[in-house]
Design a protein around this motif. Structure first.
Motif, PDB file in Angstrom:
ATOM      1  N   LEU B  95      43.316  29.997  81.516  1.00 46.36           N
ATOM      2  CA  LEU B  95      43.242  28.638  82.062  1.00 46.36           C
ATOM      3  C   LEU B  95      42.980  27.641  80.937  1.00 46.36           C
ATOM      4  O   LEU B  95      43.541  26.548  80.919  1.00 46.36           O
ATOM      5  N   ASP B  96      42.123  28.028  79.975  1.00 47.07           N
ATOM      6  CA  ASP B  96      41.855  27.169  78.811  1.00 47.07           C
ATOM      7  C   ASP B  96      43.149  26.912  78.044  1.00 47.07           C
ATOM      8  O   ASP B  96      43.441  25.789  77.654  1.00 47.07           O
ATOM      9  N   ARG B  97      43.910  27.997  77.828  1.00 50.62           N
ATOM     10  CA  ARG B  97      45.162  27.888  77.075  1.00 50.62           C
ATOM     11  C   ARG B  97      46.127  26.981  77.818  1.00 50.62           C
ATOM     12  O   ARG B  97      46.768  26.119  77.223  1.00 50.62           O
ATOM     13  N   LEU B  98      46.203  27.162  79.136  1.00 56.76           N
ATOM     14  CA  LEU B  98      47.079  26.325  79.960  1.00 56.76           C
ATOM     15  C   LEU B  98      46.658  24.863  79.843  1.00 56.76           C
ATOM     16  O   LEU B  98      47.499  23.962  79.708  1.00 56.76           O
ATOM     17  N   GLY B  99      45.329  24.634  79.868  1.00 58.66           N
ATOM     18  CA  GLY B  99      44.804  23.274  79.740  1.00 58.66           C
ATOM     19  C   GLY B  99      45.230  22.633  78.431  1.00 58.66           C
ATOM     20  O   GLY B  99      45.641  21.472  78.405  1.00 58.66           O
ATOM     21  N   ARG B 100      45.173  23.413  77.348  1.00 61.49           N
ATOM     22  CA  ARG B 100      45.548  22.878  76.031  1.00 61.49           C
ATOM     23  C   ARG B 100      47.029  22.541  75.983  1.00 61.49           C
ATOM     24  O   ARG B 100      47.431  21.511  75.450  1.00 61.49           O
ATOM     25  N   VAL B 101      47.855  23.427  76.567  1.00 56.36           N
ATOM     26  CA  VAL B 101      49.306  23.183  76.597  1.00 56.36           C
ATOM     27  C   VAL B 101      49.600  21.907  77.372  1.00 56.36           C
ATOM     28  O   VAL B 101      50.400  21.060  76.935  1.00 56.36           O
ATOM     29  N   LEU B 102      48.913  21.741  78.523  1.00 60.30           N
ATOM     30  CA  LEU B 102      49.127  20.536  79.344  1.00 60.30           C
ATOM     31  C   LEU B 102      48.665  19.292  78.593  1.00 60.30           C
ATOM     32  O   LEU B 102      49.315  18.240  78.661  1.00 60.30           O
TER      33      LEU B 102
END
Lengths: 117, 117
Positions: B95-102
């Motif tokens: 979820l952290d990684r997804l947040g960074r991508v977004l």
């Protein structure tokens, strides 16, 4: 209130393939066929496992066109984690109580026992 | 290195009576006949459950004269607790990684997303 009990969660996870599916979905969502491939299983067999996992709240699936995608529901593990935690807390509380009883009975050993913990 | 795997622990706990025995032993040691009583079970049936629980490292038993006493081994739950924790950590990391991508893709929404967490 818990929507799902730990009975179903334990039974679901006691099967190694289902546990591997949960581990795989921890890395991100996957399609049913994507899950079937590494396990060298038929789609039908995977679907059966997925139904068990969905039935106890560990995963959710969504269908878009002809593709069904599976997602892990991490909160589905919460009831089991709470149960384990409750056991630990209870045992620790009993050990604390035992320690206090021993301290009252044998005050001279108190410092020795404290040091050990 | 883990002496006992989570396969056995999950199978042992998936049976409600065995889970109740673990809960009971969380309150303190008990004799085999003491465990049999509230469950309205034969001694033989309890012994079978205890053998499963002892076999996967969740309890230990000791015999003094003719009386066998059972103790919970809280560390026996550690492998299962670690497995659950590993799933959570992995999902949070994703979820952290997804947040960074977004955030990289839609920097204007960054503050809005941060507020929600």
């Amino acid at each position: 209130m818990l929507k799902y009990g730990i009975d179903g969660v334990l039974r679901a996870l006691a099967e190694p393939t289902r546990r591997s599916i949960v581990e795989r979905l921890g890395a991100g969502p996957a399609t049913v066929s994507g899950l079937a491939e590494p396990f060298d299983m038929t789609i039908a067999a995977v679907v059966q496992h997925l139904q068990v996992l969905e039935g106890c709240g560990l995963i959710r699936t969504e269908k878009l066109g002809r593709v069904r995608t599976c997602h892990l529901v991490p909160a589905g593990l919460d009831p089991l984690a709470s149960w384990i935690e409750a056991r630990r807390i209870r045992v620790e509380r009993n050990l604390d109580r035992l320690g206090r009883v021993l301290d009252e009975k044998y005050p001279s050993n108190q410092s020795k026992r404290k040091k050990r913990t």
